[in-house]
Write a protein that holds these residues in place. Structure first.
Motif, short mmCIF file in Angstrom:
data_model
loop_
_atom_site.label_atom_id
_atom_site.label_comp_id
_atom_site.label_asym_id
_atom_site.label_seq_id
_atom_site.Cartn_x
_atom_site.Cartn_y
_atom_site.Cartn_z
N ILE A 101 5.20 -6.66 -11.99
CA ILE A 101 4.63 -5.69 -11.06
C ILE A 101 3.41 -5.03 -11.70
CG2 ILE A 101 6.09 -3.72 -11.79
CD1 ILE A 101 6.43 -3.24 -8.66
N THR A 102 2.36 -4.89 -10.93
CA THR A 102 1.16 -4.23 -11.46
C THR A 102 0.75 -3.13 -10.48
OG1 THR A 102 -0.12 -5.98 -10.44
CG2 THR A 102 0.16 -6.14 -12.80
N TYR A 103 0.17 -2.04 -11.05
CA TYR A 103 -0.17 -0.90 -10.22
C TYR A 103 -1.67 -0.71 -10.12
CZ TYR A 103 4.75 0.01 -11.01
OH TYR A 103 6.10 -0.14 -11.08
N GLY A 104 -2.14 -0.43 -8.94
CA GLY A 104 -3.55 -0.10 -8.75
C GLY A 104 -3.64 1.27 -8.08
N VAL A 105 -4.84 1.61 -7.61
CA VAL A 105 -5.00 2.89 -6.92
C VAL A 105 -4.51 2.73 -5.49
CG1 VAL A 105 -6.63 4.69 -6.23
CG2 VAL A 105 -6.98 3.43 -8.37
N GLY A 106 -3.41 3.42 -5.17
CA GLY A 106 -2.85 3.35 -3.82
C GLY A 106 -2.23 2.02 -3.48
N THR A 107 -1.94 1.23 -4.50
CA THR A 107 -1.36 -0.08 -4.20
C THR A 107 -0.55 -0.58 -5.38
OG1 THR A 107 -1.85 -2.34 -3.54
CG2 THR A 107 -3.44 -1.30 -4.97
N LEU A 108 0.38 -1.48 -5.10
CA LEU A 108 1.08 -2.17 -6.18
C LEU A 108 1.24 -3.62 -5.78
CD1 LEU A 108 4.41 -2.79 -5.66
CD2 LEU A 108 4.43 -0.32 -5.69
N ALA A 109 1.20 -4.51 -6.76
CA ALA A 109 1.36 -5.95 -6.49
C ALA A 109 2.67 -6.40 -7.15
CB ALA A 109 0.19 -6.71 -7.08
N ALA A 110 3.53 -6.97 -6.34
CA ALA A 110 4.85 -7.36 -6.86
C ALA A 110 5.06 -8.86 -6.70
CB ALA A 110 5.93 -6.60 -6.12
N GLU A 111 5.39 -9.53 -7.79
CA GLU A 111 5.70 -10.96 -7.71
C GLU A 111 7.21 -11.07 -7.65
OE1 GLU A 111 3.21 -13.15 -10.43
OE2 GLU A 111 4.61 -14.84 -10.26
N LEU A 112 7.72 -11.57 -6.54
CA LEU A 112 9.17 -11.52 -6.28
C LEU A 112 9.78 -12.91 -6.29
CD1 LEU A 112 8.77 -9.11 -3.23
CD2 LEU A 112 9.23 -8.44 -5.60
N GLY B 145 0.84 -1.20 0.00
CA GLY B 145 0.00 0.00 0.00
C GLY B 145 0.88 1.25 0.00
N VAL B 146 0.53 2.24 -0.84
CA VAL B 146 1.35 3.47 -0.91
C VAL B 146 0.47 4.70 -0.68
CG1 VAL B 146 3.21 2.56 -2.37
CG2 VAL B 146 1.11 3.40 -3.43
N GLU B 147 1.12 5.76 -0.14
CA GLU B 147 0.38 6.98 0.22
C GLU B 147 0.09 7.87 -1.00
OE1 GLU B 147 1.51 8.24 4.77
OE2 GLU B 147 2.79 8.90 3.12
N SER B 148 1.11 7.93 -1.91
CA SER B 148 0.99 8.86 -3.04
C SER B 148 1.21 8.12 -4.35
CB SER B 148 2.05 9.97 -2.89
OG SER B 148 3.33 9.37 -2.70
N GLU B 149 1.02 8.86 -5.43
CA GLU B 149 1.21 8.24 -6.75
C GLU B 149 2.70 7.92 -6.94
OE1 GLU B 149 -0.32 9.06 -11.22
OE2 GLU B 149 -1.50 9.50 -9.46
N ILE B 150 2.96 6.81 -7.61
CA ILE B 150 4.36 6.42 -7.80
C ILE B 150 4.89 7.13 -9.06
CG2 ILE B 150 5.91 4.45 -8.20
CD1 ILE B 150 3.64 2.76 -6.83
N PRO B 151 6.00 7.88 -8.94
CA PRO B 151 6.53 8.59 -10.10
C PRO B 151 7.00 7.62 -11.19
CG PRO B 151 7.76 9.11 -8.10
CD PRO B 151 6.79 8.08 -7.73
N GLU B 152 7.00 8.06 -12.45
CA GLU B 152 7.40 7.21 -13.59
C GLU B 152 8.84 6.71 -13.42
OE1 GLU B 152 5.74 5.79 -16.07
OE2 GLU B 152 3.98 6.66 -15.07
#
Lengths: 276, 311
Positions: B256-267, B236-243
């Motif tokens: 890695i996929t981005y959603g609203v206020g979140t990102l999902a990372a397969e590690l 979960g992230v507070e702000s938009e992730i910069p490019e």
């Protein structure tokens, strides 16, 4: 202890069945009729037994009265036996197939009880219930006749044990059929077939089956069948003789006991090999 | 000593008078269950779960293989005084009252009368049937039947408890009570072996689970092991992730996929997770949560069965 628990359970189960209530009801009705109707009248020719004040026996000297009463008692015992067998087989034929049903047998066999103990408990429970029924009927008739006619024939009471033994022998066949076929209908049909058809034909085979052929092998086979089934009618005849204090042949009792043990043993072996 | 152990257990049903159309209900089935575990056996209908239980309880004979309970051969009758069993769709004698039924099965288990006198009221209370102890069992509802069945399985204070669909027909409150009871039994150091279709319940209480299909053991493991989806994290992230951060992340992480206020990372390793966090922090992205993703037991079960069918 476990076998006793199973006997008590079987008694409870059979008491809960309507069939035995019908038998007990019929017995009670007959007892009441006998109580209200039976009596004796002294005439110059001797004592006459009466029912509803009507004579039912020829005048007998006082010392011969016991003999006349014993014939009447033999008739009661014979009638009772037919009732006990018909209602008893109907009521008890299902106890083993019911036990073997999925969901029920699992409960029993998950306990530390041997399969032979389970069968023995169920078998003895049914026999105990029949003993109670027979004792109730014969005991009441014995007391009524004792008080009202003054004849106390102890042999009539022994007949209760003998009739229970006869039922136990027949029930071993019912039980074995119940284990083999795991349903109630076949044991009932098998027991009645033996009781009312096959047993009689085999008992009098010299006047029926033996007339078909004189071949020795054929006759041996027929004899074999005869000795492989409980000798119900021969035992019944001996029970009547016991009540009338006549000579008794023990051979049908011994042979039937051995056959009953054989059927019970076969049922146990079969049960031990079953998968559920 | 293991609570339950089976080695190469097989059961083949044959048709009478014919060797054709053999049914392999259980094939080479080996498991071991430790004392104090709640162990669940899962599988679709006809997988062989009940067959396995019936072999353990000597209701059915195995075609081959061996099994022991508490180190004692399953063929030894004495072991049955240390186990309890609630069969699926059990049919207790209906002419007994609940109290009489427990007394009867207690007698069959060889429990002294005095012990039964004190144990029966406690058991009835435990399964919530004290009020109905004098009612004939034939009048019990499905849920009440399950409860009295559970009580009869516990009548001998067993060391190992076998339950086949114990919550079948029980309402949600009752199911929760049964789950609590099983956990309590486990805390007493006893072993619970469970067959159930209700995977969500199994997931809640089981220490380990085995999955069985067509008589074959597919997997055994803890619920965590079976439901883990590798190293998939939701951050979960507070702000938009910069490019620029996204470019750096793409270079570091497999997927890695981005959603609203979140990102999902397969590690592929925990090191990668730390690298992701470092990149986000470097770009002043505040982190609100890091959650490791798991599938439900039901999803894992269905995937496993599907894979097996595909093979």
């Amino acid at each position: 202890m476990k076998v006793v628990a199973l006997i008590v359970q079987t008694v409870r189960e059979l008491v809960a069945k309507a069939t035995l209530f019908v038998l007990a009801g019929i017995s009670t009705l007959i007892i009441l009729v006998v109580l209200l109707s039976i009596g004796s009248t002294e005439t110059p020719e001797g004592v006459v037994l009466t029912m509803f004040s009507l004579p039912v026996s020829p005048p007998s000297p006082a010392d011969k009265l016991a003999e006349v009463v014993s014939i009447m008692q033999a008739g009661f015992a014979g009638g009772l036996f037919v009732g006990v067998v018909i209602f008893g087989v109907f009521a008890t034929a299902g106890i083993v197939p019911d036990t073997l049903e999925k969901g029920t047998i699992d409960l029993y066999l998950s306990k530390p009880v041997a399969r032979w103990e389970l069968l023995l408990g169920r078998y003895l429970g049914a026999v105990v219930v029949m003993l109670i029924n027979i004792l109730y009927f014969l005991g009441a008739i014995w007391v009524i006749i004792g008080f009202k006619v003054g004849v106390w024939n102890v042999h009539f009471l022994f007949a209760a044990l003998s009739l229970t033994f006869v039922f136990a022998c027949l029930f071993s066949l019912t039980l074995a059929l119940g284990v083999l076929f795991r349903n109630t209908a076949i044991p009932i049909i098998g027991s009645f077939l033996h009781l009312f058809v096959i047993g009689g034909i085999l008992e009098h085979r010299d006047q029926s089956l033996f007339l078909i052929s004189e071949n020795a092998v054929y006759r041996r086979i027929i004899d074999g069948f005869y000795y492989l089934l409980p000798q119900i009618s021969a035992m019944q005849e001996n029970v009547a003789n016991l009540i009338m204090q006549q000579t008794i042949t023990w051979e049908p009792f011994v042979q039937s006991f051995l056959v009953a043990a054989l059927y019970f043993g076969a049922a146990v072996v079969l049960f031990m090999k079953m998968d559920f | 000593m293991q609570a339950i152990s089976s080695e190469s257990l097989s059961k083949t049903y044959k048709r009478r008078f014919s060797n054709r159309n053999l049914v392999h209900a259980l094939q080479d089935f080996s498991i071991s269950v430790q004392p104090g575990e709640i162990f669940s056996l899962l599988g679709p209908n006809g997988a062989g779960k009940t067959t396995f239980l019936k072999i353990l309880l000597s209701l059915t004979r195995a075609s081959s293989g061996t099994a022991t309970i508490l180190g004692i051969s399953i063929h030894n009758k004495k072991i049955r005084s240390r186990i309890g069993y609630l069969p699926e769709n059990h049919r207790p004698p209906g002419y007994f009252t609940g109290q009489q039924l427990l007394s009867f099965f207690g007698n069959l288990s060889g429990i002294p009368r005095k012990v039964l006198h004190s144990r029966i009221p406690l058991l009835l209370q435990t399964v919530g049937l004290s009020e109905w102890q004098d009612m004939k069992v034939r009048k019990y509802s499905k849920g009440m039947l399950q409860r009295i069945g559970l009580a009869q399985a516990l009548i001998n204070d067993p060391d190992v408890l076998f339950l086949d669909e114990p919550t079948d027909g029980v309402d949600p409150v009752g199911r929760k009570e049964i789950r609590d009871l099983l956990i309590n039994i486990k805390h007493q150091g006893k072993t619970v072996f469970l067959n159930s279709h209700l995977l969500s319940e199994v997931e809640l209480i089981s220490d380990r689970v085995a999955i069985l299909d067509k008589g074959k053991l597919l997997r055994v493991g803890s619920v965590d092991e079976l439901t883990s989806r590798g190293l998939l994290y939701h951050i979960g992230v507070e702000s938009e992730i910069p490019e620029s951060a996204k470019e750096e992340l793409s270079a570091k992480v497999l997927k890695i996929t981005y959603g609203v206020g979140t990102l999902a990372a397969e590690l592929t390793s925990i090191g990668e997770l730390n690298a992701v966090i470092d990149i986000l922090r470097k770009h002043n992205v505040g982190i609100t949560s890091i959650v490791k993703q798991r599938s439900s037991l039901e999803e894992s079960f269905l995937n496993l069965i599907k894979r097996e069918v595909a093979v």
